[in-house]
Design a protein around this motif. Structure first.
Motif, PDB file in Angstrom:
ATOM      1  N   GLY A   1      -3.441 -10.049   3.621  1.00  0.00           N
ATOM      2  CA  GLY A   1      -2.538 -11.193   3.725  1.00  0.00           C
ATOM      3  C   GLY A   1      -1.100 -10.750   3.941  1.00  0.00           C
ATOM      4  N   PHE A   2      -0.274 -11.705   4.369  1.00  0.00           N
ATOM      5  CA  PHE A   2       1.135 -11.425   4.620  1.00  0.00           C
ATOM      6  C   PHE A   2       1.799 -10.834   3.363  1.00  0.00           C
ATOM      7  CE2 PHE A   2       5.605 -12.478   4.383  1.00  0.00           C
ATOM      8  CZ  PHE A   2       6.071 -12.055   5.612  1.00  0.00           C
ATOM      9  N   GLY A   3       2.545  -9.751   3.576  1.00  0.00           N
ATOM     10  CA  GLY A   3       3.345  -9.186   2.482  1.00  0.00           C
ATOM     11  C   GLY A   3       2.594  -8.263   1.549  1.00  0.00           C
ATOM     12  N   THR A   4       1.313  -8.031   1.809  1.00  0.00           N
ATOM     13  CA  THR A   4       0.576  -7.136   0.913  1.00  0.00           C
ATOM     14  C   THR A   4       0.609  -5.688   1.411  1.00  0.00           C
ATOM     15  OG1 THR A   4      -1.520  -7.577   2.033  1.00  0.00           O
ATOM     16  CG2 THR A   4      -0.982  -8.972   0.145  1.00  0.00           C
ATOM     17  N   ARG A   5       1.131  -5.490   2.618  1.00  0.00           N
ATOM     18  CA  ARG A   5       1.522  -4.160   3.075  1.00  0.00           C
ATOM     19  C   ARG A   5       2.988  -4.300   3.482  1.00  0.00           C
ATOM     20  NH1 ARG A   5      -1.962  -1.957   7.777  1.00  0.00           N
ATOM     21  NH2 ARG A   5      -2.218   0.004   6.679  1.00  0.00           N
ATOM     22  N   ARG A   6       3.630  -3.220   3.819  1.00  0.00           N
ATOM     23  CA  ARG A   6       5.036  -3.250   4.211  1.00  0.00           C
ATOM     24  C   ARG A   6       5.188  -4.162   5.444  1.00  0.00           C
ATOM     25  NH1 ARG A   6       9.996  -2.601   6.968  1.00  0.00           N
ATOM     26  NH2 ARG A   6      11.037  -0.723   6.236  1.00  0.00           N
ATOM     27  N   VAL A   7       6.096  -5.116   5.345  1.00  0.00           N
ATOM     28  CA  VAL A   7       6.302  -6.044   6.459  1.00  0.00           C
ATOM     29  C   VAL A   7       7.302  -5.429   7.450  1.00  0.00           C
ATOM     30  CG1 VAL A   7       7.214  -8.319   7.113  1.00  0.00           C
ATOM     31  CG2 VAL A   7       5.844  -8.068   5.030  1.00  0.00           C
ATOM     32  N   PRO A   8       6.859  -5.063   8.661  1.00  0.00           N
ATOM     33  CA  PRO A   8       7.835  -4.560   9.628  1.00  0.00           C
ATOM     34  C   PRO A   8       8.720  -5.700  10.124  1.00  0.00           C
ATOM     35  CG  PRO A   8       5.587  -3.856  10.183  1.00  0.00           C
ATOM     36  CD  PRO A   8       5.482  -4.924   9.140  1.00  0.00           C
TER      37      PRO A   8
ATOM     38  N   LEU B   1      -1.851  -8.649  -5.173  1.00  0.00           N
ATOM     39  CA  LEU B   1      -2.803  -8.561  -4.058  1.00  0.00           C
ATOM     40  C   LEU B   1      -2.663  -7.237  -3.319  1.00  0.00           C
ATOM     41  CD1 LEU B   1      -2.484 -12.183  -2.614  1.00  0.00           C
ATOM     42  CD2 LEU B   1      -4.369 -11.258  -3.967  1.00  0.00           C
ATOM     43  N   PHE B   2      -1.448  -6.669  -3.307  1.00  0.00           N
ATOM     44  CA  PHE B   2      -1.324  -5.457  -2.501  1.00  0.00           C
ATOM     45  C   PHE B   2      -2.051  -4.241  -3.078  1.00  0.00           C
ATOM     46  CE2 PHE B   2       1.954  -3.072  -4.572  1.00  0.00           C
ATOM     47  CZ  PHE B   2       3.106  -3.828  -4.765  1.00  0.00           C
ATOM     48  N   THR B   3      -2.458  -4.343  -4.340  1.00  0.00           N
ATOM     49  CA  THR B   3      -3.255  -3.222  -4.860  1.00  0.00           C
ATOM     50  C   THR B   3      -4.731  -3.344  -4.441  1.00  0.00           C
ATOM     51  OG1 THR B   3      -3.589  -4.319  -6.985  1.00  0.00           O
ATOM     52  CG2 THR B   3      -1.729  -2.818  -6.844  1.00  0.00           C
ATOM     53  N   GLN B   4      -5.042  -4.441  -3.753  1.00  0.00           N
ATOM     54  CA  GLN B   4      -6.428  -4.603  -3.249  1.00  0.00           C
ATOM     55  C   GLN B   4      -6.524  -4.287  -1.755  1.00  0.00           C
ATOM     56  OE1 GLN B   4      -7.473  -8.642  -4.353  1.00  0.00           O
ATOM     57  NE2 GLN B   4      -6.494  -8.338  -6.339  1.00  0.00           N
ATOM     58  N   VAL B   5      -5.458  -3.727  -1.218  1.00  0.00           N
ATOM     59  CA  VAL B   5      -5.372  -3.489   0.228  1.00  0.00           C
ATOM     60  C   VAL B   5      -5.069  -2.005   0.474  1.00  0.00           C
ATOM     61  CG1 VAL B   5      -3.956  -4.031   2.260  1.00  0.00           C
ATOM     62  CG2 VAL B   5      -4.541  -5.848   0.654  1.00  0.00           C
ATOM     63  N   ASP B   6      -5.674  -1.433   1.496  1.00  0.00           N
ATOM     64  CA  ASP B   6      -5.379  -0.029   1.821  1.00  0.00           C
ATOM     65  C   ASP B   6      -4.010   0.082   2.491  1.00  0.00           C
ATOM     66  OD1 ASP B   6      -7.764   0.750   0.831  1.00  0.00           O
ATOM     67  OD2 ASP B   6      -8.739   1.092   2.767  1.00  0.00           O
TER      68      ASP B   6
END
Ligand code: NA7
Length: 533
Positions: A320-327, A482-487
């Protein structure tokens, strides 16, 4: 052998300030820097389009009023050459260079328990000793090349964005390939697309990008910025990631769909990380809330990219949006409307090898004049992994961190006395408008050393119990997000490095204000969790 009170490794943003502070304590300091000059990240990352995603005027050092008065940023989000010029200006103004040895890569650091000294070895074999060792190696300083067979065979120009050459590189009329679509890839792609003959982007996973909305700083704005530095920095201090943007107190799911939509529109049109850091609080913890912003941004992508099939490829489906670094981007999506730009989805047609003429995917061979690798870093751990750091009893840091980092406050490691890790793993600085957190780190370490000076103490060591408790706390604070559930690199995942496909956690998720409070509490309690000799 040369002996110093302190050795600092790295002359980037944190190393420079640390040197300045240690000099103020009257310490004899030496900084070793692998690069040929000051600047760290901004010295190395000279790739086309490299620039801030933080507002320039929130990024500079805050500790020196004269610097704040004298320096003028030209744009709200300055490009790399300007940031590098800024760091050179600070280094000159504070006369920092005389204590820095450039072109000096540290390869090993070993703690000598009997002498209570660290011995530092450089690549050229030279050695020096010190009482206090401070790593200022940066969280994104070890570039990683992909493990694609044939990389060495390519006959054209090859560059990694993070080791970009110092001479100008022309793309005019060339057939250019870019591999990687993280924050760096996005900045590179939108710049290269302006002049390349053809540009082919090899995308493995798309990221959610949002508009940067950059602009020149007008004279009027400049005067306003200079007059309001105290408020700007106070606002940064109060926010989760030390940006000028902080989460909206409302929840996405408690406002009406109309209100939510209007809010997203407003954030999407505004400069900087507002859409990420200044969004509704629950988008980071609730999938349902996150879906609302993800759907909004997906719609924007569809509006901006003419070919629906290409738009679809550019929309992330696995996070989802924002769960990895947003370029942050400037006309990034419009690049894919250009006739000379091709997007290759390498999950559909994987890269099989780099050939002398170009890149072979499972379906075809494409020829190129240049391949740009925007494939990222050995994040947070890389700077440490590159050196052999040996603590008490001959134990190496690599060995200690084999299952993931363990630290106390992200600043010290049990078994490694007198070693301080600025911007280390599990330190709020790893997810921060970084100079704000760097200043906190540096000032905290300098205060400990001042305290030790005053008390006549020579050795500080984190206790095992303190380290265990901090590490547990770090994982706990990450759990709900949520971002700890994403690679992602936040989670220590790097598909190009052996053994790095298991999620750990490299950041500190409770935010900079909570982190600062914790650090201050520890100090106020006589440096609880540390032992001194
Ligand atoms: P990132 O964010 O780690 O991005 C690296 C990109 O390269 C990402 O799109 C990767 O795809 C891609 N990649 C990595 N290895 C490969 C291979 N082997 N094949 C194809 N594609 C690959 O690094 P950045 O430099 O963009 O940004 C790092 C930070 O620097 C950033 O967060 C800013 O704070 C500054 P993947 O997503 O892994 O599928």
């Amino acid at each position: 052998m040369a002996m110093f009170d302190a050795i600092v490794i790295g002359a980037g943003m944190s190393g420079l300030y640390q040197l300045h502070k240690l000099r103020q304590l009257g310490l004899k300091v030496r900084v070793y820097e692998a690069g040929g000059d000051v600047g760290g990240t901004w010295y190395w990352n000279r790739y086309p389009g490299a620039r801030f995603d933080s507002e320039s005027w929130s990024y500079g050092y805050s500790f020196d009023d004269e610097v704040l008065k004298e320096w003028e940023w030209s744009e709200h989000f300055a490009a790399q050459p300007e940031t590098l010029a800024y760091l050179n200006y600070v280094a000159d103004k504070l006369k920092l260079r005389r204590d820095i040895r450039f072109d000096s890569r540290v390869t090993a650091c070993a703690y000598d328990e009997a002498a209570n000294e660290w011995e530092v070895t450089l690549e050229d074999g030279d050695t020096a000793r010190c009482r206090f060792l401070i790593t200022a190696v940066g969280p994104l300083s070890t570039p990683v090349w992909p493990t694609i067979p044939g990389i060495q065979d390519f006959k054209g120009e090859s560059y990694h964005t993070a080791t970009w050459p110092h001479h100008p590189v022309s793309f005019a009329g060339k057939r250019v390939a870019v591999i990687g679509t993280g924050a760096t890839g996005v900045q590179t792609i939108q710049e290269v697309a302006k002049t390349a003959g053809t540009l082919t982007v090899f995308q493995r996973r798309p990221n959610w990008c949002a508009p940067l909305v950059n602009a020149k700083i007008t004279a009027e704005e400049q005067a306003k910025i200079k007059a309001s530095y105290p408020e700007i920095f106070a606002r940064c201090r109060a926010s989760h990631g030390c940006f000028i943007h902080d989460a909206d107190p409302r929840r996405a799911l408690e406002v009406s769909p109309q209100e939510r939509e209007a809010f997203y529109e407003q954030r999407y049109a505004e400069p900087g990380f507002g859409i990420w850091m200044g969004n509704f609080r629950d988008i980071f913890v609730s999938r349902e809330a996150n879906d609302t912003i993800s759907e909004f941004v997906a719609r924007k992508i569809r509006e901006r990219v003419k070919d629906p099939k290409i738009a679809d490829k550019l929309i992330p489906k696995d996070h989802g949006f924002g769960t990895r670094r947003v370029p942050l981007e400037t006309n990034y999506y419009e690049v894919y409307n250009q006739p000379n730009v091709t997007l290759v989805d390498i999950r559909e047609t994987p890269i099989e090898r780099i050939t002398p003429a170009g890149i072979a995917t499972s379906d075809t061979q494409r020829d190129f004049d240049m391949i740009i690798y925007a494939t990222g870093f050995d994040a947070v751990l890389g700077g440490f992994n590159k050196m052999e750091i040996t603590g008490l009893g001959g134990r190496t840091l690599k060995d200690k961190w084999a299952e993931g980092p363990r630290t106390y406050l992200g600043l010290q490691v049990e078994g490694f006395p007198n070693l301080f890790t600025l911007v280390g793993p599990h330190n709020a600085a790893t997810f921060c408008n970084i100079p704000r957190c760097i200043e906190q780190n540096v000032e905290w370490v300098s205060d400990v050393l001042a305290h030790m000076q005053k008390q006549g103490l020579n050795r500080i060591a984190a206790t095992r119990a303190a380290e265990d408790a901090w590490t547990e706390h770090v994982y706990e604070t990450g759990q709900k997000l949520l971002f700890t559930q994403v690679d992602s690199w936040f989670m220590g995942i790097n598909t190009n490095l052996p053994g790095r496909n298991k999620r750990t956690f490299l950041l500190y998720a409770a935010g900079a204000p909570a982190y600062r409070e914790r650090c201050d509490e520890v100090a106020a309690r006589g440096y609880e969790g540390f032992t001194f000799d």
